[in-house]
Design a protein around this motif. Sequence first.
Motif, short mmCIF file in Angstrom:
data_model
loop_
_atom_site.label_atom_id
_atom_site.label_comp_id
_atom_site.label_asym_id
_atom_site.label_seq_id
_atom_site.Cartn_x
_atom_site.Cartn_y
_atom_site.Cartn_z
N LEU A 192 0.83 -1.21 0.00
CA LEU A 192 0.00 0.00 0.00
C LEU A 192 0.87 1.26 0.00
N ASP A 193 1.89 1.26 0.81
CA ASP A 193 2.80 2.41 0.88
C ASP A 193 3.50 2.63 -0.46
N VAL A 194 3.91 1.54 -1.11
CA VAL A 194 4.62 1.66 -2.39
C VAL A 194 3.69 2.19 -3.47
N VAL A 195 2.46 1.68 -3.52
CA VAL A 195 1.50 2.15 -4.54
C VAL A 195 1.16 3.62 -4.29
N ASP A 196 1.10 4.01 -3.05
CA ASP A 196 0.86 5.42 -2.74
C ASP A 196 1.99 6.30 -3.28
N GLN A 197 3.21 5.79 -3.19
CA GLN A 197 4.34 6.53 -3.75
C GLN A 197 4.24 6.61 -5.28
N ILE A 198 3.78 5.52 -5.90
CA ILE A 198 3.59 5.53 -7.36
C ILE A 198 2.57 6.59 -7.74
N LYS A 199 1.51 6.70 -6.95
CA LYS A 199 0.49 7.72 -7.22
C LYS A 199 1.11 9.11 -7.21
N GLN A 200 1.96 9.37 -6.24
CA GLN A 200 2.61 10.67 -6.16
C GLN A 200 3.49 10.92 -7.38
N ASP A 210 -12.28 -18.69 6.98
CA ASP A 210 -11.94 -18.76 5.56
C ASP A 210 -11.58 -17.38 5.04
N ILE A 211 -10.47 -17.30 4.31
CA ILE A 211 -10.04 -16.05 3.69
C ILE A 211 -10.06 -16.24 2.18
N ASP A 212 -10.95 -15.53 1.52
CA ASP A 212 -11.14 -15.64 0.08
C ASP A 212 -9.96 -15.01 -0.64
N PHE A 213 -9.29 -15.79 -1.50
CA PHE A 213 -8.14 -15.28 -2.23
C PHE A 213 -8.49 -14.08 -3.11
N SER A 214 -9.72 -14.04 -3.62
CA SER A 214 -10.10 -12.95 -4.52
C SER A 214 -10.08 -11.60 -3.81
N LYS A 215 -10.16 -11.62 -2.47
CA LYS A 215 -10.16 -10.38 -1.70
C LYS A 215 -8.77 -9.91 -1.31
N THR A 216 -7.78 -10.77 -1.52
CA THR A 216 -6.41 -10.43 -1.13
C THR A 216 -5.42 -10.53 -2.29
N ARG A 217 -5.91 -10.93 -3.47
CA ARG A 217 -5.00 -11.17 -4.60
C ARG A 217 -4.49 -9.86 -5.19
N GLY A 247 -5.63 -9.60 -10.56
CA GLY A 247 -5.15 -9.06 -9.30
C GLY A 247 -5.34 -7.55 -9.23
N MET A 248 -5.22 -7.02 -8.03
CA MET A 248 -5.42 -5.57 -7.85
C MET A 248 -4.33 -4.76 -8.54
N LEU A 249 -3.15 -5.36 -8.69
CA LEU A 249 -2.03 -4.63 -9.29
C LEU A 249 -1.79 -4.95 -10.75
N ASP A 250 -2.29 -6.09 -11.22
CA ASP A 250 -2.06 -6.42 -12.63
C ASP A 250 -3.31 -6.31 -13.50
N ALA A 277 -6.95 0.84 -7.39
CA ALA A 277 -6.13 -0.23 -6.81
C ALA A 277 -5.92 0.01 -5.32
N LEU A 278 -5.66 1.25 -4.94
CA LEU A 278 -5.47 1.58 -3.53
C LEU A 278 -6.72 1.26 -2.70
N LYS A 279 -7.88 1.57 -3.28
CA LYS A 279 -9.13 1.31 -2.58
C LYS A 279 -9.33 -0.19 -2.36
N LYS A 280 -9.05 -0.99 -3.39
CA LYS A 280 -9.19 -2.44 -3.27
C LYS A 280 -8.17 -3.01 -2.28
N MET A 281 -6.96 -2.46 -2.32
CA MET A 281 -5.92 -2.93 -1.40
C MET A 281 -6.27 -2.60 0.05
N ALA A 282 -6.86 -1.45 0.26
CA ALA A 282 -7.29 -1.08 1.62
C ALA A 282 -8.34 -2.06 2.12
N THR A 283 -9.25 -2.46 1.23
CA THR A 283 -10.27 -3.45 1.60
C THR A 283 -9.62 -4.80 1.90
#
Length: 310
Positions: free
Chosen positions: A85-93, A167-174, A186-189, A229-235
């Motif tokens: 999350l921190d790295v993507v935030d830097q990319i946004k900047q 249970d942790i759904d992979f679709s929510k963390t991928r 994925g959230m990043l690809d 992507a940031l919003k999905k990653m925060a979730t």
Amino acid sequence: MASILTNASALTALQSLSATNKNLSVTQARISTGMRVAEASDNAAYWSIATTMRSDNKANSVIQDALGLGAAKVDTAYTAMNSSLDVVDQIKQKVLLAKTSSDDNRAKIQTEIATLQAQLKDNIAGANYAGSNLLQTDSTDTANTKLTVMTSYTRDSSGKVSIGTIDIDFSKTRLIDSDAAGANTGMLDTEFTTAGAGAVTASILTLDVKATGLDGTDFDDMLKGVEDALKKMATGAAELGASKSRIDMQKDFVSKLSDSIDRGVGQLVDADMNKESTRLQALQVQQQLGIQALSIANGNAQSILSLFKG
């Protein structure tokens, strides 16, 4: 009546001594084992209950191990997710800075973005624990769609056993889709297309701010893609955080439950050592008195011989 065939006093003394010796043997066994119910013959009901509860507590030990392993997997993913999350935030900047920069500066900014993109891949690849990586999973693998962590082992009044899970759904963390065919869910690809003059198609991992012909609209769309992507990653981080908290609470509960069961079993089968030591001393005195009583009873028979002496 004095009889040389039947010594009633000796028989009574012998029976009393035998009973004392039996009780003494039981007490000594309790002291040596620390248990008043060591076998089913001691107390069938208590022994049966204690045996079942001990078995269930062994299952709780397995649950504790499973929770520990699950906690480690989730904690690893949670740490990597927050770092990403921190790295993507830097990319946004960097994208925001590139919007109003010259072509030369955009090239320099892209070098920084490329470094951050490589960091993201390293973070995600490193989020592997015991063969599990919750951030990089295959969206087409229908046999593995979630991480299941055992949380409880329960037995109802009828004896039916059930297993609780988290249970942790992979679709929510991928973050990256490892599908060889390139599904890219994925959230990043996940790719997005800009609507400006540049009209580029990219993802967080492939966006390029030095591409030819980019205008303000293209950069706005890039920023929107990063924000999505940031919003999905925060979730996803919230999902992992909630699971981590629940697993930690369950670990604490199972540990306390296991101790409680041990205490309960102890109440049923453990010997009261203070009581048993006192009883041992009393029985040893009774044994000595019984031996003396038997000796006296046998001596009474010998006195009959004096009747026949001249």
